[in-house]
Design a protein around this motif. Structure first.
Motif, PDB file in Angstrom:
ATOM      1  N   THR A 353       0.849  -1.125  -0.010  1.00 54.75           N
ATOM      2  CA  THR A 353       0.132  -0.055   0.120  1.00 54.75           C
ATOM      3  C   THR A 353       0.871   1.241  -0.192  1.00 54.75           C
ATOM      4  OG1 THR A 353      -1.721  -1.032   1.343  1.00 54.75           O
ATOM      5  CG2 THR A 353      -1.880   1.204   1.254  1.00 54.75           C
ATOM      6  N   SER A 354       1.921   1.279   0.874  1.00 54.22           N
ATOM      7  CA  SER A 354       2.721   2.348   0.967  1.00 54.22           C
ATOM      8  C   SER A 354       3.659   2.688  -0.597  1.00 54.22           C
ATOM      9  CB  SER A 354       3.768   2.031   2.089  1.00 54.22           C
ATOM     10  OG  SER A 354       4.581   3.207   2.087  1.00 54.22           O
ATOM     11  N   LEU A 355       4.133   1.522  -0.894  1.00 55.65           N
ATOM     12  CA  LEU A 355       4.645   1.564  -2.283  1.00 55.65           C
ATOM     13  C   LEU A 355       3.499   2.210  -3.497  1.00 55.65           C
ATOM     14  CD1 LEU A 355       6.514  -1.833  -2.555  1.00 55.65           C
ATOM     15  CD2 LEU A 355       7.596   0.763  -2.288  1.00 55.65           C
ATOM     16  N   LEU A 356       2.431   1.557  -3.567  1.00 55.21           N
ATOM     17  CA  LEU A 356       1.123   2.112  -4.410  1.00 55.21           C
ATOM     18  C   LEU A 356       1.101   3.403  -4.087  1.00 55.21           C
ATOM     19  CD1 LEU A 356      -0.751   1.472  -6.531  1.00 55.21           C
ATOM     20  CD2 LEU A 356      -2.292   0.714  -4.740  1.00 55.21           C
ATOM     21  N   LEU A 357       0.903   3.916  -2.850  1.00 56.86           N
ATOM     22  CA  LEU A 357       0.627   5.359  -2.931  1.00 56.86           C
ATOM     23  C   LEU A 357       1.662   6.418  -3.056  1.00 56.86           C
ATOM     24  CD1 LEU A 357      -1.233   5.034   0.735  1.00 56.86           C
ATOM     25  CD2 LEU A 357      -2.080   5.529  -1.416  1.00 56.86           C
ATOM     26  N   GLY A 358       2.943   5.979  -2.843  1.00 59.23           N
ATOM     27  CA  GLY A 358       4.091   6.529  -3.460  1.00 59.23           C
ATOM     28  C   GLY A 358       4.237   6.824  -4.813  1.00 59.23           C
ATOM     29  N   TYR A 359       4.052   6.050  -5.692  1.00 61.10           N
ATOM     30  CA  TYR A 359       4.092   5.993  -6.905  1.00 61.10           C
ATOM     31  C   TYR A 359       2.890   6.866  -7.375  1.00 61.10           C
ATOM     32  CZ  TYR A 359       7.375   1.872  -6.599  1.00 61.10           C
ATOM     33  OH  TYR A 359       8.379   1.104  -6.170  1.00 61.10           O
ATOM     34  N   ALA A 360       1.525   6.511  -7.012  1.00 62.94           N
ATOM     35  CA  ALA A 360       0.516   7.118  -7.556  1.00 62.94           C
ATOM     36  C   ALA A 360       0.584   8.787  -7.052  1.00 62.94           C
ATOM     37  CB  ALA A 360      -0.738   6.610  -6.719  1.00 62.94           C
ATOM     38  N   TRP A 361       1.306   9.181  -5.940  1.00 65.28           N
ATOM     39  CA  TRP A 361       1.228  10.455  -5.497  1.00 65.28           C
ATOM     40  C   TRP A 361       2.411  11.199  -6.412  1.00 65.28           C
ATOM     41  CZ3 TRP A 361      -1.317  13.813  -2.711  1.00 65.28           C
ATOM     42  CH2 TRP A 361      -0.426  14.902  -2.314  1.00 65.28           C
ATOM     43  N   PHE A 362       3.184  10.485  -6.760  1.00 60.77           N
ATOM     44  CA  PHE A 362       4.352  11.103  -7.767  1.00 60.77           C
ATOM     45  C   PHE A 362       3.438  11.334  -9.077  1.00 60.77           C
ATOM     46  CE2 PHE A 362       7.704  11.542 -10.673  1.00 60.77           C
ATOM     47  CZ  PHE A 362       8.575  12.242  -9.918  1.00 60.77           C
ATOM     48  N   LEU A 363       2.876  10.349  -9.394  1.00 58.06           N
ATOM     49  CA  LEU A 363       2.110  10.489 -10.974  1.00 58.06           C
ATOM     50  C   LEU A 363       1.168  11.554 -10.752  1.00 58.06           C
ATOM     51  CD1 LEU A 363       2.071   8.783 -13.701  1.00 58.06           C
ATOM     52  CD2 LEU A 363       0.380   7.621 -12.490  1.00 58.06           C
ATOM     53  N   LEU A 364       0.576  11.911  -9.651  1.00 62.76           N
ATOM     54  CA  LEU A 364      -0.587  12.764  -9.389  1.00 62.76           C
ATOM     55  C   LEU A 364      -0.143  14.174  -9.403  1.00 62.76           C
ATOM     56  CD1 LEU A 364      -3.325  10.938  -7.540  1.00 62.76           C
ATOM     57  CD2 LEU A 364      -3.497  11.384  -9.852  1.00 62.76           C
ATOM     58  N   THR A 365       1.018  14.306  -8.677  1.00 65.89           N
ATOM     59  CA  THR A 365       1.463  15.870  -8.231  1.00 65.89           C
ATOM     60  C   THR A 365       2.763  15.940  -9.197  1.00 65.89           C
ATOM     61  OG1 THR A 365       2.866  14.991  -6.698  1.00 65.89           O
ATOM     62  CG2 THR A 365       0.578  15.244  -6.004  1.00 65.89           C
ATOM     63  N   ALA A 366       3.247  15.389 -10.164  1.00 67.13           N
ATOM     64  CA  ALA A 366       4.702  15.888 -10.442  1.00 67.13           C
ATOM     65  C   ALA A 366       4.524  16.866 -11.363  1.00 67.13           C
ATOM     66  CB  ALA A 366       5.341  14.524 -11.048  1.00 67.13           C
ATOM     67  N   HIS A 371       7.518  19.901  -7.351  1.00 67.78           N
ATOM     68  CA  HIS A 371       8.091  20.564  -5.982  1.00 67.78           C
ATOM     69  C   HIS A 371       8.632  19.464  -4.860  1.00 67.78           C
ATOM     70  CE1 HIS A 371       8.313  22.935  -2.383  1.00 67.78           C
ATOM     71  NE2 HIS A 371       8.258  23.868  -3.245  1.00 67.78           N
ATOM     72  N   TYR A 372       9.838  19.857  -4.524  1.00 72.87           N
ATOM     73  CA  TYR A 372      10.440  18.778  -3.686  1.00 72.87           C
ATOM     74  C   TYR A 372       9.633  18.450  -2.543  1.00 72.87           C
ATOM     75  CZ  TYR A 372      13.712  16.321  -0.603  1.00 72.87           C
ATOM     76  OH  TYR A 372      14.198  15.325   0.119  1.00 72.87           O
ATOM     77  N   ALA A 373       9.395  19.397  -1.755  1.00 69.00           N
ATOM     78  CA  ALA A 373       8.438  19.178  -0.327  1.00 69.00           C
ATOM     79  C   ALA A 373       6.981  18.613  -0.873  1.00 69.00           C
ATOM     80  CB  ALA A 373       8.241  20.533   0.313  1.00 69.00           C
ATOM     81  N   VAL A 374       6.528  18.891  -1.894  1.00 71.06           N
ATOM     82  CA  VAL A 374       5.213  18.243  -2.036  1.00 71.06           C
ATOM     83  C   VAL A 374       4.892  17.072  -3.048  1.00 71.06           C
ATOM     84  CG1 VAL A 374       2.816  18.832  -3.795  1.00 71.06           C
ATOM     85  CG2 VAL A 374       4.270  20.814  -2.533  1.00 71.06           C
ATOM     86  N   THR A 375       6.038  16.876  -3.817  1.00 72.11           N
ATOM     87  CA  THR A 375       5.860  15.746  -4.480  1.00 72.11           C
ATOM     88  C   THR A 375       7.208  14.881  -4.128  1.00 72.11           C
ATOM     89  OG1 THR A 375       4.891  16.924  -6.426  1.00 72.11           O
ATOM     90  CG2 THR A 375       5.991  14.630  -6.927  1.00 72.11           C
ATOM     91  N   VAL A 376       8.424  15.086  -4.319  1.00 71.54           N
ATOM     92  CA  VAL A 376       9.603  14.143  -3.923  1.00 71.54           C
ATOM     93  C   VAL A 376       9.692  13.526  -2.732  1.00 71.54           C
ATOM     94  CG1 VAL A 376      11.932  14.088  -4.549  1.00 71.54           C
ATOM     95  CG2 VAL A 376      10.681  15.549  -6.068  1.00 71.54           C
ATOM     96  N   LEU A 377       9.667  14.710  -1.515  1.00 70.40           N
ATOM     97  CA  LEU A 377       9.775  13.931  -0.620  1.00 70.40           C
ATOM     98  C   LEU A 377       8.888  13.168  -0.084  1.00 70.40           C
ATOM     99  CD1 LEU A 377      11.454  14.178   2.171  1.00 70.40           C
ATOM    100  CD2 LEU A 377      10.324  16.248   2.770  1.00 70.40           C
ATOM    101  N   PRO A 378       7.436  13.196  -0.040  1.00 77.36           N
ATOM    102  CA  PRO A 378       6.528  12.446   0.355  1.00 77.36           C
ATOM    103  C   PRO A 378       6.777  11.002  -0.507  1.00 77.36           C
ATOM    104  CG  PRO A 378       5.518  14.591  -0.019  1.00 77.36           C
ATOM    105  CD  PRO A 378       7.022  14.594  -0.510  1.00 77.36           C
ATOM    106  N   THR A 379       6.818  11.259  -1.822  1.00 78.70           N
ATOM    107  CA  THR A 379       7.113   9.984  -2.419  1.00 78.70           C
ATOM    108  C   THR A 379       8.353   9.060  -1.947  1.00 78.70           C
ATOM    109  OG1 THR A 379       6.342  11.017  -4.574  1.00 78.70           O
ATOM    110  CG2 THR A 379       7.924   9.021  -4.693  1.00 78.70           C
TER     111      THR A 379
END
Length: 474
Positions: A353-366, A371-379
């Motif tokens: 689940t954590s992996l899936l959310l990480g990839y999906a978050w990058f896909l949605l916000t990149a 932005h590093y704080a918004v996209t890269v760091l949470p991913t």
């Protein structure tokens, strides 16, 4: 890179025995930890340097993936054979020879100016690691008595792999600023130092009285996987209906089928196929493919995207990826307690689940400029947590319910699955990036992120369905 327990000793003390830690014992542990640290260091340093290597040597994305996959396939293809060879020829001898080969391959890799030769040195280093990793663990488990001493040594040993990987990100970013060749040359003196110390400190041992190699099995598995990856990577340029593509695909299938037939008939197989009849073992192996395949492929993508498209410096990119490595390094030692409390199925669901959310978050916000704080760091935090939870849980599940005599086989098999599976996922990713025109903006990398997201989703469903079935009333 990870270690294998493919060479666990056949016998151990019947009851836990405390052991006095002499300076020599500390020295042996230091040598083994240094080699594991070096493996992790080398993998992450070269990953950071990939864009610089491609620019200087004129290598395409397809060629760059072979720098990663050459190592992965060499390591995964001979991992089980490496542990068996150590038992037959002597652990100390195999360990020192493989470490010397690793040092020489690193030196040659830092001096060559040809992409093909560079890939060849990576494959040789993968072969060497396939012998040093299981042999190092075997030396540890036969040097330290079962019980508190061995558990303490294993906890120290396991931390060094993740620490080496995290350190390699920073060191790789710094060294690549001076030239990518330093990422190949720095491991040379470290390997030589470990080699000299190992010759002085590691005790001599006797080879096993009986047994044999499965050279045919090792050859068919490694050559079949190499050819399969080559076919997937080259197909977009030639076409999937090209005679050469179809021919190489059929040959790779024939080689892998030959491996299965060999394992059924040979007296001392690399893999006893009957072990795959256990559902938890199958899920553990498929989960390792999902974990390694998605994580390694995403990192490969990020090194190209952040440096080639967004023009980040190697050091800035390394620092951006570092949080994931730090979470793995500092979080992994505590996962064992969570496994005892919650069990592997729940932790594996949390991991995927954590992996899936990480990839999906990058896909949605990149977007076009993440932005590093918004996209890269949470991913990176989500991916690091997913890997830390997943790796230890998968290893535990892969060996649950397995006889003591096959613990080494089970743990070696699951890590082989991870390496080989990662190579195949990366090959598919490379084909998608080549067709998508990666290198101009994020849209070219979109198919790749979709792929790793899909792989993580499959891993989640794989572990979620059995748990849901248990909760259904009879």
């Amino acid at each position: 890179m990870t270690i294998s327990e493919a060479a666990l000793p056949a016998a151990a003390p019947a009851t836990p025995v405390d052991q006095r830690w002499t300076p020599r014992l500390w020295g042996v542990l230091a040598v083994l930890c240094a080699v594991l640290f070096l493996d992790g260091l080398d993998v992450s340093m070269v990953g950071v340097a990939l864009p610089s290597i491609g620019t200087e040597l004129g290598l395409s994305t397809t060629s760059l993936q072979w720098i990663v996959n050459g190592y992965v396939l060499g390591y995964g293809g001979l991992l089980l054979l490496g542990g068996r060879t150590a038992d037959l020829l002597g652990r100390r001898k195999v360990f020192l020879i493989a470490l010397a080969v690793f040092a020489v391959a690193s030196l040659v890799g830092g001096l060559v100016d040809d992409g093909t030769l560079l890939i060849a040195t990576r494959f040789v280093k993968g072969l060497a690691a396939a012998f040093t990793a299981p042999t190092a663990l075997s030396i540890l488990t036969t040097t330290f008595h079962e019980g508190p001493a061995r558990n303490r040594a294993l906890s120290v040993f396991s931390v060094f792999g993740a620490s080496g990987y995290s350190s390699g990100l920073i060191l790789g970013g710094l060294l690549t600023s001076f030239g990518w060749r330093w990422t190949f040359l720095i491991p040379v003196p470290l390997a030589i130092g470990a080699l000299v110390a190992g010759m002085a400190l590691i005790p001599r041992d006797r080879p096993a009285a009986g047994g044999g190699h499965d050279l045919v099995g090792a050859a068919t598995l490694t050559s079949g996987m190499l050819l399969a990856v080559y076919t997937v990577v080259s197909a977009p340029d030639r076409g999937w209906t090209d005679p050469l593509t179809l021919g190489s695909l059929l040959l790779s299938v024939a080689l892998l089928a030959g491996f299965v037939v060999t394992e059924k008939r040979v007296r001392h197989p690399l893999i006893r196929l009957g072990i795959l009849r256990t559902g938890t073992v199958i899920r553990a192996n498929l989960s390792m493919i999902a974990l390694f395949g998605s994580y390694l492929s995403f990192q490969f993508m990020m090194t190209l995207y952040l440096q080639n498209v967004l023009h980040w410096s190697p050091l800035r990119m390394a620092l951006a990826l570092l949080p994931a490595g730090l979470l793995v390094a500092f979080g992994s030692p505590f996962v064992g307690r969570l496994i005892d409390r919650y069990g592997t199925p729940r932790l594996l669901i949390s991991s995927m689940t954590s992996l899936l959310l990480g990839y999906a978050w990058f896909l949605l916000t990149a977007g076009n400029a993440p932005h590093y704080a918004v996209t890269v760091l949470p991913t990176m935090l989500l991916l690091g947590g997913g890997f830390a939870f997943g790796f230890s849980s998968i290893m535990a599940q892969a060996t649950q319910g397995i006889a003591d005599s096959e613990q080494g086989l089970a743990s070696g098999l699951v890590q082989t699955s991870g390496q080989v599976g990662a190579a195949l996922v990366l090959a598919v990713l490379t084909a998608l990036l080549t067709n998508g025109g990666a290198g101009t903006d994020f849209s070219g990398f979109h198919p790749g992120v979709n792929l790793v997201t899909g792989v993580a989703l499959v891993g989640l469903l794989l572990n979620l369905v059995p748990l849901l079935n248990r909760r259904r009333p009879a």
